[in-house]
Design a protein around this motif. Structure first.
Motif, PDB file in Angstrom:
ATOM      1  N   GLU A 127     -27.932 -22.459  63.794  1.00 19.59           N
ATOM      2  CA  GLU A 127     -26.884 -21.766  63.070  1.00 19.59           C
ATOM      3  C   GLU A 127     -25.557 -21.972  63.808  1.00 19.59           C
ATOM      4  OE1 GLU A 127     -28.097 -17.688  62.941  1.00 19.59           O
ATOM      5  OE2 GLU A 127     -29.685 -18.084  61.494  1.00 19.59           O
ATOM      6  N   VAL A 128     -24.463 -21.973  63.076  1.00 20.60           N
ATOM      7  CA  VAL A 128     -23.147 -22.021  63.706  1.00 20.60           C
ATOM      8  C   VAL A 128     -22.919 -20.659  64.353  1.00 20.60           C
ATOM      9  CG1 VAL A 128     -20.675 -22.259  63.329  1.00 20.60           C
ATOM     10  CG2 VAL A 128     -22.275 -23.715  62.073  1.00 20.60           C
ATOM     11  N   MET A 129     -22.681 -20.679  65.653  1.00 17.84           N
ATOM     12  CA  MET A 129     -22.491 -19.431  66.395  1.00 17.84           C
ATOM     13  C   MET A 129     -21.030 -18.998  66.255  1.00 17.84           C
ATOM     14  SD  MET A 129     -25.496 -18.815  67.988  1.00 17.84           S
ATOM     15  CE  MET A 129     -25.312 -18.036  69.569  1.00 17.84           C
ATOM     16  N   GLY A 130     -20.820 -17.736  65.954  1.00 19.12           N
ATOM     17  CA  GLY A 130     -19.475 -17.231  65.765  1.00 19.12           C
ATOM     18  C   GLY A 130     -18.723 -16.988  67.059  1.00 19.12           C
ATOM     19  N   ASP A 131     -19.443 -16.903  68.166  1.00 16.90           N
ATOM     20  CA  ASP A 131     -18.774 -16.677  69.441  1.00 16.90           C
ATOM     21  C   ASP A 131     -19.324 -17.638  70.494  1.00 16.90           C
ATOM     22  OD1 ASP A 131     -21.288 -15.631  69.768  1.00 16.90           O
ATOM     23  OD2 ASP A 131     -20.631 -13.635  70.343  1.00 16.90           O
ATOM     24  N   MET A 132     -18.819 -17.518  71.709  1.00 20.84           N
ATOM     25  CA  MET A 132     -19.231 -18.417  72.781  1.00 20.84           C
ATOM     26  C   MET A 132     -20.726 -18.341  73.021  1.00 20.84           C
ATOM     27  SD  MET A 132     -16.510 -18.254  75.832  1.00 20.84           S
ATOM     28  CE  MET A 132     -14.934 -17.704  75.253  1.00 20.84           C
ATOM     29  N   HIS A 133     -21.304 -19.498  73.293  1.00 19.80           N
ATOM     30  CA  HIS A 133     -22.743 -19.550  73.543  1.00 19.80           C
ATOM     31  C   HIS A 133     -23.079 -20.485  74.702  1.00 19.80           C
ATOM     32  CE1 HIS A 133     -21.726 -22.649  70.586  1.00 19.80           C
ATOM     33  NE2 HIS A 133     -22.669 -23.373  71.158  1.00 19.80           N
ATOM     34  N   PHE A 134     -22.058 -20.880  75.466  1.00 19.89           N
ATOM     35  CA  PHE A 134     -22.243 -21.788  76.596  1.00 19.89           C
ATOM     36  C   PHE A 134     -21.417 -21.271  77.764  1.00 19.89           C
ATOM     37  CE2 PHE A 134     -20.719 -25.485  79.028  1.00 19.89           C
ATOM     38  CZ  PHE A 134     -21.929 -26.025  79.415  1.00 19.89           C
ATOM     39  N   VAL A 135     -22.028 -21.268  78.958  1.00 24.29           N
ATOM     40  CA  VAL A 135     -21.323 -20.820  80.159  1.00 24.29           C
ATOM     41  C   VAL A 135     -21.856 -21.588  81.368  1.00 24.29           C
ATOM     42  CG1 VAL A 135     -22.945 -18.921  80.624  1.00 24.29           C
ATOM     43  CG2 VAL A 135     -20.587 -18.788  81.486  1.00 24.29           C
ATOM     44  N   MET A 136     -20.984 -21.792  82.335  1.00 23.57           N
ATOM     45  CA  MET A 136     -21.367 -22.383  83.620  1.00 23.57           C
ATOM     46  C   MET A 136     -20.843 -21.492  84.743  1.00 23.57           C
ATOM     47  SD  MET A 136     -20.566 -26.460  82.966  1.00 23.57           S
ATOM     48  CE  MET A 136     -18.967 -26.198  82.210  1.00 23.57           C
ATOM     49  N   TRP A 137     -21.456 -21.603  85.918  1.00 24.45           N
ATOM     50  CA  TRP A 137     -20.998 -20.904  87.107  1.00 24.45           C
ATOM     51  C   TRP A 137     -21.649 -21.544  88.322  1.00 24.45           C
ATOM     52  CZ3 TRP A 137     -24.852 -19.420  83.987  1.00 24.45           C
ATOM     53  CH2 TRP A 137     -26.037 -18.970  84.545  1.00 24.45           C
ATOM     54  N   TRP A 138     -21.028 -21.298  89.485  1.00 26.33           N
ATOM     55  CA  TRP A 138     -21.552 -21.856  90.736  1.00 26.33           C
ATOM     56  C   TRP A 138     -22.566 -20.891  91.335  1.00 26.33           C
ATOM     57  CZ3 TRP A 138     -20.702 -26.748  91.248  1.00 26.33           C
ATOM     58  CH2 TRP A 138     -19.525 -27.310  90.740  1.00 26.33           C
ATOM     59  N   VAL A 139     -23.673 -21.442  91.825  1.00 25.22           N
ATOM     60  CA  VAL A 139     -24.703 -20.644  92.497  1.00 25.22           C
ATOM     61  C   VAL A 139     -24.932 -21.225  93.890  1.00 25.22           C
ATOM     62  CG1 VAL A 139     -25.857 -19.936  90.364  1.00 25.22           C
ATOM     63  CG2 VAL A 139     -26.606 -22.020  91.524  1.00 25.22           C
ATOM     64  N   PRO A 140     -25.291 -20.375  94.844  1.00 26.20           N
ATOM     65  CA  PRO A 140     -25.619 -20.908  96.170  1.00 26.20           C
ATOM     66  C   PRO A 140     -26.798 -21.876  96.065  1.00 26.20           C
ATOM     67  CG  PRO A 140     -25.439 -18.509  96.227  1.00 26.20           C
ATOM     68  CD  PRO A 140     -25.400 -18.922  94.779  1.00 26.20           C
ATOM     69  N   GLN A 141     -26.769 -22.917  96.860  1.00 28.25           N
ATOM     70  CA  GLN A 141     -27.858 -23.888  96.851  1.00 28.25           C
ATOM     71  C   GLN A 141     -29.175 -23.162  97.056  1.00 28.25           C
ATOM     72  OE1 GLN A 141     -27.312 -27.047  99.667  1.00 28.25           O
ATOM     73  NE2 GLN A 141     -29.009 -28.211  98.879  1.00 28.25           N
TER      74      GLN A 141
END
Length: 165
Positions: free
Chosen positions: A103-117
């Protein structure tokens, strides 16, 4: 980012039909192949696994009790590794066809962030990052492609947003 951090990403989608419906059969049938290829890519670190049943990918990780909501949560050594998988492999062909299965998502559905190794984020942690991005916009806590200076491929190979027909 230096080698002590790795890049986590969450992508959430809602299938147009249940996982056993013929409308999503081609997508479901390709999950093991695409996920397996991703796991063999240079720079791949970790992927959240679903039920472990063949052909189910992460569809066993329903969000909000809705089995049609599926999530892909991975960790990569760096931005370039994730971009290479997303835009330079067969993954891109499936990404370009996402409107057939999701379905076409009406809001954001993708995120990235840094994590400790060595950190393996939980789905709950990832959904919190997505909520933060929705509420606050790009920041060091949660961001999209445009926030990363080192992200280059998405600028030239990314796809136009899917418009409602």
């Amino acid at each position: 980012m230096d080698g002590t951090y790795q890049l986590a990403q969450l992508n959430v989608g809602r299938l147009v039909a249940s996982t056993d419906d013929p409308r999503v059969a081609e997508f479901m049938g390709a999950l093991d192949r695409i996920n397996g290829m991703g796991k063999r890519m240079p720079g791949f670190v970790w992927m959240m696994e679903g039920s472990g049943e063949p052909g189910t990918g992460n569809t066993g990780n329903a969000i909000g009790g809705d089995p049609r909501f599926v999530a892909n949560l991975t960790v990569w050594e760096d931005v370039e590794s994730l971009e290479n998988f997303v835009w330079n492999t067969v993954h891109r062909q499936f990404y370009e066809r996402r409107a057939e299965w999701f379905e076409v998502m009406g809001d954001m559905h993708f995120v990235m962030w840094w994590v400790p190794q060595g950190h393996r984020p939980t789905l709950g942690e990832a959904l919190e990052r997505l909520d933060h991005l929705k509420a606050q916009g790009d920041s060091d806590h949660a961001f999209g492609w445009s926030y990363l200076e080192e992200a280059r491929l998405w600028r030239t190979r990314g796809c136009a947003p899917v418009a409602a027909e």
